[in-house]
Scaffold this motif. Sequence first.
Motif, PDB file in Angstrom:
ATOM      1  N   ASP A  61       0.823  -1.206   0.000  1.00 15.09           N
ATOM      2  CA  ASP A  61       0.000   0.000   0.000  1.00 15.09           C
ATOM      3  C   ASP A  61       0.861   1.262   0.000  1.00 15.09           C
ATOM      4  O   ASP A  61       0.431   2.312  -0.472  1.00 15.09           O
ATOM      5  N   VAL A  62       2.046   1.159   0.556  1.00 15.61           N
ATOM      6  CA  VAL A  62       2.978   2.289   0.589  1.00 15.61           C
ATOM      7  C   VAL A  62       3.856   2.284  -0.667  1.00 15.61           C
ATOM      8  O   VAL A  62       4.168   3.342  -1.218  1.00 15.61           O
ATOM      9  N   ALA A  63       4.222   1.107  -1.126  1.00 16.51           N
ATOM     10  CA  ALA A  63       5.112   0.999  -2.280  1.00 16.51           C
ATOM     11  C   ALA A  63       4.477   1.543  -3.554  1.00 16.51           C
ATOM     12  O   ALA A  63       5.151   2.223  -4.337  1.00 16.51           O
ATOM     13  N   ALA A  64       3.207   1.275  -3.769  1.00 17.37           N
ATOM     14  CA  ALA A  64       2.554   1.713  -5.013  1.00 17.37           C
ATOM     15  C   ALA A  64       2.579   3.232  -5.173  1.00 17.37           C
ATOM     16  O   ALA A  64       2.969   3.742  -6.234  1.00 17.37           O
ATOM     17  N   PRO A  65       2.185   4.006  -4.156  1.00 17.59           N
ATOM     18  CA  PRO A  65       2.274   5.461  -4.319  1.00 17.59           C
ATOM     19  C   PRO A  65       3.718   5.956  -4.405  1.00 17.59           C
ATOM     20  O   PRO A  65       3.988   6.960  -5.069  1.00 17.59           O
ATOM     21  N   ALA A  66       4.652   5.258  -3.766  1.00 18.43           N
ATOM     22  CA  ALA A  66       6.062   5.664  -3.863  1.00 18.43           C
ATOM     23  C   ALA A  66       6.542   5.543  -5.304  1.00 18.43           C
ATOM     24  O   ALA A  66       7.205   6.446  -5.828  1.00 18.43           O
ATOM     25  N   VAL A  67       6.182   4.453  -5.957  1.00 18.85           N
ATOM     26  CA  VAL A  67       6.544   4.281  -7.363  1.00 18.85           C
ATOM     27  C   VAL A  67       5.864   5.356  -8.211  1.00 18.85           C
ATOM     28  O   VAL A  67       6.485   5.936  -9.112  1.00 18.85           O
ATOM     29  N   HIS A  68       4.612   5.629  -7.916  1.00 16.34           N
ATOM     30  CA  HIS A  68       3.883   6.677  -8.641  1.00 16.34           C
ATOM     31  C   HIS A  68       4.578   8.032  -8.498  1.00 16.34           C
ATOM     32  O   HIS A  68       4.736   8.767  -9.486  1.00 16.34           O
ATOM     33  N   LEU A  69       4.992   8.364  -7.278  1.00 18.36           N
ATOM     34  CA  LEU A  69       5.667   9.640  -7.051  1.00 18.36           C
ATOM     35  C   LEU A  69       6.978   9.724  -7.824  1.00 18.36           C
ATOM     36  O   LEU A  69       7.364  10.793  -8.303  1.00 18.36           O
ATOM     37  N   MET A  70       7.675   8.606  -7.926  1.00 17.39           N
ATOM     38  CA  MET A  70       8.936   8.611  -8.670  1.00 17.39           C
ATOM     39  C   MET A  70       8.699   8.700 -10.170  1.00 17.39           C
ATOM     40  O   MET A  70       9.458   9.332 -10.897  1.00 17.39           O
ATOM     41  N   ALA A  71       7.643   8.065 -10.649  1.00 16.36           N
ATOM     42  CA  ALA A  71       7.393   7.996 -12.087  1.00 16.36           C
ATOM     43  C   ALA A  71       6.756   9.261 -12.642  1.00 16.36           C
ATOM     44  O   ALA A  71       7.032   9.650 -13.778  1.00 16.36           O
TER      45      ALA A  71
END
Length: 92
Positions: A61-71
């Motif tokens: 749940d935390v990893a998905a938005p982190a990837v989104h923020l990076m992308a």
Amino acid sequence: MALPALVAVLALEAAPVRANLIAAGFVDTPLSARPLGDRLEQRRDRLRATLPIGRVVQPADVAAPAVHLMADTALTGATYDIDGGRQFVPGE
């Protein structure tokens, strides 16, 4: 909480370097479980009963938005509250 305001200022001051914040609540990991010891299952039960999402926040749940923020290179100064809706539960 002062961190969202700090990130907003940092996004302006450090531009074009981007600054974003992931504000996670309790995430069910071995590290977060360790201090709870025998009370871990009680904590999980309480979160399942009170969180609007009806379950405990998991690392994915935390990893998905982190990837989104990076992308997404257009995002800066954003705060993502990943707490299962806890901030909206009275008394929490």
